[in-house]
Design an enzyme around this catalytic site. Structure first.
Site, PDB file in Angstrom:
ATOM      1  N   SER A   1      -5.238 -44.039  13.165  1.00  0.00           N
ATOM      2  CA  SER A   1      -6.566 -43.695  11.776  1.00  0.00           C
ATOM      3  C   SER A   1      -7.039 -42.459  12.717  1.00  0.00           C
ATOM      4  O   SER A   1      -6.850 -42.078  13.999  1.00  0.00           O
ATOM      5  CB  SER A   1      -7.478 -44.940  12.253  1.00  0.00           C
ATOM      6  OG  SER A   1      -8.669 -44.393  11.859  1.00  0.00           O
TER       7      SER A   1
ATOM      8  N   TYR B   1     -13.232 -51.271  16.006  1.00  0.00           N
ATOM      9  CA  TYR B   1     -11.964 -50.508  15.383  1.00  0.00           C
ATOM     10  C   TYR B   1     -11.167 -49.461  15.839  1.00  0.00           C
ATOM     11  O   TYR B   1     -10.216 -49.272  16.213  1.00  0.00           O
ATOM     12  CB  TYR B   1     -12.777 -50.287  13.982  1.00  0.00           C
ATOM     13  CG  TYR B   1     -11.748 -49.681  13.183  1.00  0.00           C
ATOM     14  CD1 TYR B   1     -10.898 -50.771  11.931  1.00  0.00           C
ATOM     15  CD2 TYR B   1     -12.105 -47.735  12.732  1.00  0.00           C
ATOM     16  CE1 TYR B   1      -9.531 -49.205  11.445  1.00  0.00           C
ATOM     17  CE2 TYR B   1     -10.616 -46.908  11.957  1.00  0.00           C
ATOM     18  CZ  TYR B   1      -9.461 -48.394  11.107  1.00  0.00           C
ATOM     19  OH  TYR B   1      -8.791 -47.668  10.347  1.00  0.00           O
TER      20      TYR B   1
END
Length: 257
Positions: free
Chosen positions: A149, A162
């Protein structure tokens, strides 16, 4: 690979296991790999998207199998890999795609939400990679592709687990790449930038963050899911046999600024 030709990108005869491969970006990875000749095995928590994914893969002339399984369940990784072996006979490519994000203010963040995200984004990825690596090492080749990401590089305020998990995925990618190189297993990652999907629509339409993000991207716009299909094919193919330990940003240049 002794020479480079059109077959260098062929995945004919290969079998790919994709977590969360029946919807969202995962479905695009499944379709891309099947387009270049791979058979696909999808594991997902529900059967959402199975029919459409089957149709798209079979239109590419490839076979597909499914398993409904929560990949965070204890001791399920070995069983998942065995399902693939039972279905197709071997496993050549693992795409660790499944993930989630939960947002909250720093002082209000809940321990339960931390555990949910870390269990899916990091722990499940580790256990599946470990089981797949044992199969791949025995056969003398394999590709593991981890989906990172922008938060593999950045702070990600208010999405603490996350961000932590995606930083860890980048670290684990490097560690596995180093450890498995003698077994002819290449371990790499893809770090999608801001991609236009149903899940990101609310962020695109946010009157503040939407324009901020778009202005930050040198290419001038959000990406589309199809722009991730080429990178996953490359990393899964013989053309990437000398590429390992890389996290490839597909972000329109977002990280440049």
């Amino acid at each position: 690979m002794s020479q480079f030709d059109r077959q260098s990108f062929s995945l004919t005869g290969k079998v790919a296991l994709i977590t969360g491969g029946a919807s969202g970006l995962g479905q695009n990875y499944a379709v891309a790999l099947s387009l270049y000749g791979a058979d696909v095995f999808v594991v997902s928590r529900t059967q959402k998207g199975w029919a459409e994914t089957r149709q798209r893969v079979e239109e590419n002339g490839q076979r597909i199998g499914f398993l409904e399984q929560d990949i965070t369940a204890p001791d399920c990784a070995a069983a998942i890999v065995q399902h693939v072996i039972d279905h197709f006979g071997h496993l050549d490519i693992l795409v660790n795609n499944a993930g989630m994000q939960l947002r909250n203010d720093v002082l209000d963040y809940q321990d339960a939400d931390w555990r949910r995200v870390i269990d899916l984004n990091l722990n499940a990825l580790y256990y599946l990679s470990h089981e797949a690596a044992m199969v791949m090492a025995a056969q003398g080749h394999g590709k593991i592709i981890n989906i990172g990401s922008m938060q593999s590089y950045r702070a990600g305020k208010n999405i603490f687990p996350y961000t932590a998990s995606k930083h860890a995925v980048w670290g684990l990618t490097k560690a596995y790449a180093d450890a498995l190189a003698p077994d002819n297993i290449q371990v790499n990652g893809i770090a999608p930038g801001y991609i236009s999907t149903d899940m990101t629509r609310s962020l695109q339409e946010d009157p503040v963050r939407g324009p901020e993000i778009k202005a930050h991207i040198p290419s001038g716009d959000w990406g589309v899911p199809e722009q991730l299909m080429g990178p996953v094919v490359f990393l899964a193919s013989q053309a990437a046999d000398y590429v390992t330990g890389v996290m490839l940003p597909v972000d329109g240049g977002y990280l440049l600024r």
